[in-house]
Design a protein around this motif. Structure first.
Motif, mmCIF file in Angstrom:
data_model
loop_
_atom_site.group_PDB
_atom_site.id
_atom_site.type_symbol
_atom_site.label_atom_id
_atom_site.label_comp_id
_atom_site.label_asym_id
_atom_site.label_seq_id
_atom_site.Cartn_x
_atom_site.Cartn_y
_atom_site.Cartn_z
ATOM 1 N N ASN A 137 85.009 95.039 -37.162
ATOM 2 C CA ASN A 137 86.290 95.545 -37.649
ATOM 3 C C ASN A 137 86.149 96.078 -39.070
ATOM 4 O OD1 ASN A 137 89.049 95.834 -38.403
ATOM 5 N ND2 ASN A 137 89.616 94.315 -36.869
ATOM 6 N N ASN A 177 88.411 94.398 -26.388
ATOM 7 C CA ASN A 177 88.658 95.543 -25.501
ATOM 8 C C ASN A 177 88.072 95.357 -24.102
ATOM 9 O OD1 ASN A 177 89.909 96.826 -27.612
ATOM 10 N ND2 ASN A 177 88.108 97.996 -28.218
ATOM 11 N N THR A 201 84.657 93.978 -31.383
ATOM 12 C CA THR A 201 85.911 94.443 -31.974
ATOM 13 C C THR A 201 86.310 93.605 -33.179
ATOM 14 O OG1 THR A 201 87.174 93.028 -30.472
ATOM 15 C CG2 THR A 201 86.755 95.302 -29.762
#
Length: 365
Positions: free
Chosen positions: A155, A285, A263
């Motif tokens: 991230n 995801n 993610t």
């Protein structure tokens, strides 16, 4: 004596301890197939490339099959198919071998024995804490010492990439931790002074939780970036507060392994020799591809790499009796019927060798 029997016993013992520990923490074991259809894994598997996988054709359907290179997509599919009626969060564990090409030119194949856990449906901060805590303490449970968790964050990396407009030179600079190239970008006015100061702090941002302080300070011009860095500092501080040794968790601000797959957080577990013995991260995801969008994270341990650092499990197997000679064959069976642990051998000349592998309370010959 270096024995494959001892090694197998050691592996089974480690796996047994880990499986029980995961079960005691609410992670129920599931059985996953050793191969999958190529189409199912494509696009959902870590580092899934033809040169990295072992692929063959199903003789009945003509479709491509793959020896599993990764457990996580299988775990996601299993949960989405069979566990939708279960209360959240869902916790599962697994064990078995994964298969990957390691040297395409020489045609060598590699297989690793892994034990791992996946956590579905728990909010990010609590899920990240639980999965790192579980991975860290599972290794303590088997007596491993001197290992580190190296923490990165996809991230964070993706936020940096967005900040710099997907500038490939900046990405390359971070990936390679190249200070000279960074200075060149600044001199060429490709980046501003604030951006240069931030990137410099990130490249140098490797160490304990305090390295985050400087990166947080230098990111004040980007609120989203700063908030993510504060999240990571809170994560580390909370892990330390619940028993992770401060020196055992290291932050790497420019870790970019699998930033297109993960993610959020990702981590490697590294032993004292620098060997990666496990790792994991967040992949929110992935469950969307299986029609059930759940927040998800997990980890896997590479058991054969771990075995090299485990000594206390090398004890020889213990028996009540060693029974020797053809005349005593039925004596051995009767002792087994009486509940004793008995090993029978035919030839007295093998006693010396057999004693290297096993311990016996008594010998009958």
């Amino acid at each position: 004596m270096k024995s494959p029997l001892v090694r197998a016993k050691k592996l089974n013992k480690v796996v047994s301890i880990l499986t029980e520990y995961f079960e005691n923490n609410g992670y129920s074991e599931v059985q996953l197939p050793i191969y999958e259809f190529y189409d199912l894994l494509e696009g959902v598997t870590w580092d899934f490339k033809d040169e990295n996988i072992i692929r063959f054709i199903d003789r009945y359907t003509g479709k491509s099959l793959v020896l599993r290179p990764d457990f996580t997509p299988q775990a996601c599919r299993f949960v989405s198919l069979y566990m939708k009626d279960y209360p959240l969060p869902i916790r599962i564990s697994y064990k078995g071998r994964i298969f990957r090409n390691v040297d395409l030119n020489k045609g060598l194949k590699s297989e690793k024995y892994q034990v791992g856990c996946e956590l579905f449906g728990l909010q990010e901060f609590l899920g990240d804490i639980e999965i790192i805590f579980l991975a860290y303490n599972s290794l303590k449970k088997i007596g491993l010492k001197n290992y580190k968790i190296v923490l990165g964050d996809s991230n964070l990396v993706n936020e940096i990439i967005k900040t710099f407009g997907n500038n490939r030179s900046v990405v390359k600079c971070l990936k390679e931790k190249n200070l000279d190239e960074l200075k060149k970008l600044y001199n060429e006015k490709s980046i501003s002074e604030n951006e240069y100061v931030l990137l410099l702090a990130m490249i140098k941002g490797f160490g304990d939780k305090f390295v985050l302080d400087e990166v947080i300070e230098k990111s004040s011009f980007n609120d989203r970036l700063q908030q993510r860095l504060i999240y990571l500092k809170d994560l580390m501080e909370n892990l330390i507060s619940i028993g992770v040794e401060e020196g055992d968790i290291i932050f790497d601000a420019t870790e970019m392994r699998g930033f297109n797959y993960y993610t959020g957080i990702n981590f490697d577990i590294i032993n004292s020799k620098g060997v990666v013995i496990g790792g994991g991260g967040r992949y929110d995801n992935l469950m969307e591809k299986f029609d059930w969008p759940l927040q998800s994270c997990g980890f896997a341990l590479n058991i054969e790499e771990i075995l090299q650092d485990i000594d206390f499990l090398d004890n020889k197997q213990k028996f009540d009796y060693l029974v020797v000679g053809e005349n005593y064959f039925f004596k051995a069976l009767n002792l087994k019927n009486d509940g004793f642990k008995v090993l029978w051998i035919k030839d007295e000349l093998e006693i010396e060798n057999i004693m290297k592998l096993y311990d016996f309370e008594k010998i009958i010959k």
